[in-house]
Design a protein around this motif. Structure first.
Motif, short mmCIF file in Angstrom:
data_model
loop_
_atom_site.label_atom_id
_atom_site.label_comp_id
_atom_site.label_asym_id
_atom_site.label_seq_id
_atom_site.Cartn_x
_atom_site.Cartn_y
_atom_site.Cartn_z
N ASP A 62 1.00 -1.32 0.42
CA ASP A 62 -0.06 -0.01 -0.13
C ASP A 62 0.67 1.38 -0.13
OD1 ASP A 62 -0.42 1.47 2.89
OD2 ASP A 62 0.04 -0.79 3.47
N ILE A 63 0.31 2.52 -0.97
CA ILE A 63 1.18 3.34 -0.97
C ILE A 63 1.36 4.04 0.57
CG2 ILE A 63 -1.40 5.20 -1.03
CD1 ILE A 63 0.63 6.50 -2.87
N LYS A 64 0.79 4.26 1.60
CA LYS A 64 1.86 4.66 2.82
C LYS A 64 2.24 3.38 3.30
CE LYS A 64 0.83 7.31 6.13
NZ LYS A 64 1.17 8.77 6.13
N GLN A 120 5.17 4.78 1.22
CA GLN A 120 6.13 6.37 1.63
C GLN A 120 6.81 6.42 2.70
OE1 GLN A 120 3.40 8.87 3.02
NE2 GLN A 120 4.48 11.08 3.24
N GLU A 121 6.28 5.73 3.66
CA GLU A 121 7.11 5.70 4.80
C GLU A 121 8.94 4.58 5.43
OE1 GLU A 121 4.75 3.27 7.85
OE2 GLU A 121 3.25 4.77 7.92
N HIS A 158 9.53 9.20 2.20
CA HIS A 158 8.80 10.28 1.27
C HIS A 158 8.06 11.66 2.91
CE1 HIS A 158 9.18 8.39 -2.56
NE2 HIS A 158 10.20 9.01 -2.32
N SER A 164 6.51 13.34 1.32
CA SER A 164 5.04 14.40 1.04
C SER A 164 4.49 12.53 0.05
CB SER A 164 5.07 14.97 0.24
OG SER A 164 3.72 15.09 -1.22
N ILE A 165 3.82 12.09 0.13
CA ILE A 165 2.42 11.32 -0.33
C ILE A 165 2.68 11.63 -1.94
CG2 ILE A 165 0.24 11.43 -0.20
CD1 ILE A 165 -0.05 8.59 1.32
N THR A 224 5.69 9.21 -3.56
CA THR A 224 5.11 8.71 -3.16
C THR A 224 4.56 7.97 -4.89
OG1 THR A 224 5.58 8.21 -1.27
CG2 THR A 224 5.39 6.49 -2.03
N GLN A 225 3.22 9.24 -4.71
CA GLN A 225 2.82 8.47 -5.76
C GLN A 225 3.40 8.38 -7.63
OE1 GLN A 225 -0.47 11.56 -5.28
NE2 GLN A 225 -1.79 10.02 -4.03
#
Length: 317
Positions: free
Chosen positions: A278-280, A283-284, A288, A290-291, A294-295
């Motif tokens: 998952d994107i969260k 990101q961690e 990053h 800012s998410i 990551t997108q």
């Protein structure tokens, strides 16, 4: 023309922004480039207005043929400098606030495919067999960047104390990222084995004078470095050395790929999305702030959608 209050500004970048030395040097380079233009135009930094900065952007784009991305980075450095000057009462206004920055075209990040990742790993496995000391170090370093997503500055500055060992195996590293932010990066089996082999080799260097001199030209006493990946001087390996190693690999094995150390970070991020992380969480793991950053790696989903559509209509044998 000298950069006004340069030492104070660099101290601010280091202590307040937590920027790495290489990033601070990049700021200094961008400001020097800007001041050379100011001097050429017969202007003074305190007299610069939005129209002057618009002309500077046009100068970079049209006369120097710089890409929009490069122009945005240089203006960002100038903006940080002006904002700091205003905050410190050394300047009244920030002229960057009123200008429109050039839009950089959206580009997909360069990364290694799964097959290329296997090939990349095999290259370092072979080197470790041929060059037991330097090869073991390079294998651990580059595997950590590819399977851990570390930036080159993060990898070269890691200390042994940042490696968590359980039951005799490295299982996690604490990474100090941008802005001195810490993040925990778990190690998969490949990195763990490579890192363990290197840590044992490094310990042998510290215990054996002859081996230490052969590898670093230093005695074992001089080699008591905290850094996980020391160079030939016993301190942390130089980023330039890592970049040149990657350049050599690209030339020999990936001539059609714009491969740099940072592309290994892109590879790690792409692999996360390919594995449906998952994107969260991604990101961690990437650190990053800012998410939105990551997108950019969601291109993997687009690639998978394309592959699915291409399968439609294929005749079954």
């Amino acid at each position: 023309m000298e950069i006004q209050f340069l030492d104070e500004f660099k101290t601010f970048l280091m202590t307040q922004r937590g920027l790495a030395e290489t990033t601070i040097k990049a700021y200094e380079y961008d400001l020097t480039y800007y001041l050379e233009w100011i001097e050429k135009e017969g202007l003074k930094i305190e007299e610069i207005g939005p129209k002057d900065l618009d002309r500077y952007v046009q100068y970079m784009r049209k006369e120097k043929n710089l890409e929009a991305k490069t122009c945005k980075r240089r203006i960002a450095a100038i903006s940080t400098y002006y904002k700091w000057m205003v905050r410190e009462g050394k300047l009244k206004n920030d002229p960057v606030y009123f200008i429109e920055l050039p839009k950089a075209p959206s580009r997909l990040p360069v990364y290694l495919t799964e097959e290329e990742m296997e090939k990349f790993q095999e290259i370092f496995e072979e080197e470790a067999q041929k060059r037991p000391i330097i090869g073991a170090r390079n294998r651990a370093l580059f595997m950590l960047m590819m399977f851990g997503g570390l930036r080159i500055s993060e990898a070269t500055n890691i200390k042994e104390s940042q490696v968590t060992v359980r039951d005799g195996y490295p299982v996690m590293v604490t990474v100090i990222g941008k802005g001195n932010k810490e993040r925990q990066v778990p190690l998969n089996e490949d990195i763990s084995r490579a890192l363990l082999a290197w840590m044992e080799t490094k310990k042998a260097l510290k215990d054996d004078d002859d081996l230490a001199r052969k590898y670093t030209r230093k005695t074992k006493v001089e080699l008591q470095s905290e850094f996980l990946f020391p160079g030939r001087n016993g301190m942390q390996i130089n980023e330039y050395t890592v970049q040149m190693k990657m350049k050599d690999i690209r030339k020999k094995h990936f001539p059609d790929k714009k491969l740099t150390p940072h592309k290994l970070r892109h590879t790690f991020a792409t692999a996360l999305f390919r594995a449906k992380v998952d994107i969260k969480t991604a990101q961690e793991l990437l650190g990053h702030s800012s998410i939105a950053t990551t997108q950019i790696y969601t291109h993997v989903e687009d690639e998978q959608k394309r592959e699915a559509v291409m399968k439609l209509g294929k005749k079954k044998n």
